[in-house]
Design a protein around this motif. Structure first.
Motif, PDB file in Angstrom:
ATOM      1  N   VAL A  15       0.874  -1.176   0.000  1.00  0.00           N
ATOM      2  CA  VAL A  15       0.000   0.000   0.000  1.00  0.00           C
ATOM      3  C   VAL A  15       0.909   1.222   0.000  1.00  0.00           C
ATOM      4  N   GLY A  16       0.928   1.914  -1.128  1.00  0.00           N
ATOM      5  CA  GLY A  16       1.845   3.040  -1.259  1.00  0.00           C
ATOM      6  C   GLY A  16       3.269   2.538  -1.136  1.00  0.00           C
ATOM      7  N   ASP A  17       4.013   3.114  -0.211  1.00  0.00           N
ATOM      8  CA  ASP A  17       5.401   2.695  -0.012  1.00  0.00           C
ATOM      9  C   ASP A  17       5.560   1.743   1.182  1.00  0.00           C
ATOM     10  N   ARG A  18       4.448   1.234   1.693  1.00  0.00           N
ATOM     11  CA  ARG A  18       4.496   0.315   2.841  1.00  0.00           C
ATOM     12  C   ARG A  18       4.080  -1.084   2.420  1.00  0.00           C
ATOM     13  N   GLN A  19       4.598  -2.071   3.142  1.00  0.00           N
ATOM     14  CA  GLN A  19       4.245  -3.459   2.898  1.00  0.00           C
ATOM     15  C   GLN A  19       3.768  -4.090   4.194  1.00  0.00           C
ATOM     16  N   TYR A  20       2.723  -4.923   4.065  1.00  0.00           N
ATOM     17  CA  TYR A  20       2.125  -5.583   5.214  1.00  0.00           C
ATOM     18  C   TYR A  20       2.072  -7.084   4.945  1.00  0.00           C
ATOM     19  N   ALA A  21       2.457  -7.873   5.941  1.00  0.00           N
ATOM     20  CA  ALA A  21       2.366  -9.325   5.821  1.00  0.00           C
ATOM     21  C   ALA A  21       0.996  -9.758   6.323  1.00  0.00           C
ATOM     22  N   TYR A  22       0.406 -10.709   5.611  1.00  0.00           N
ATOM     23  CA  TYR A  22      -0.843 -11.311   6.069  1.00  0.00           C
ATOM     24  C   TYR A  22      -0.830 -12.780   5.669  1.00  0.00           C
TER      25      TYR A  22
END
Length: 77
Positions: A15-22
């Motif tokens: 999301v944008g310049d961020r990354q999220y683990a799921y």
């Protein structure tokens, strides 16, 4: 200790310049006898939490499989 990711469920959302683990529940669809798609919402949340917390010490692969295969319509002995 690294996460074993036994079911290949770990994914990344950018999301944008961020990354999220799921952890994807659809990774359990290939598991023989899986009922993950038909579990009530609250149990799917619990199942995702088990996938996230799998460490082969406190949460084992067998724990994830047991919930993923649970038929909620069958009585528990």
């Amino acid at each position: 200790m690294s996460h074993p990711n036994s079911f290949g469920s770990r994914a990344t959302l950018s999301v944008g310049d961020r990354q999220y683990a799921y952890f994807r529940l659809d990774a359990l669809d290939g598991l023989a006898g899986s009922t993950a798609r038909t579990l009530p919402f609250s149990l799917r949340v619990l199942l995702e939490n088990l996938l996230r917390g799998e460490d082969n010490a406190f949460v084992k692969q067998a724990d994830v499989e047991a919930l993923a295969r649970w038929d909620v319509k069958q009585p528990v002995d």
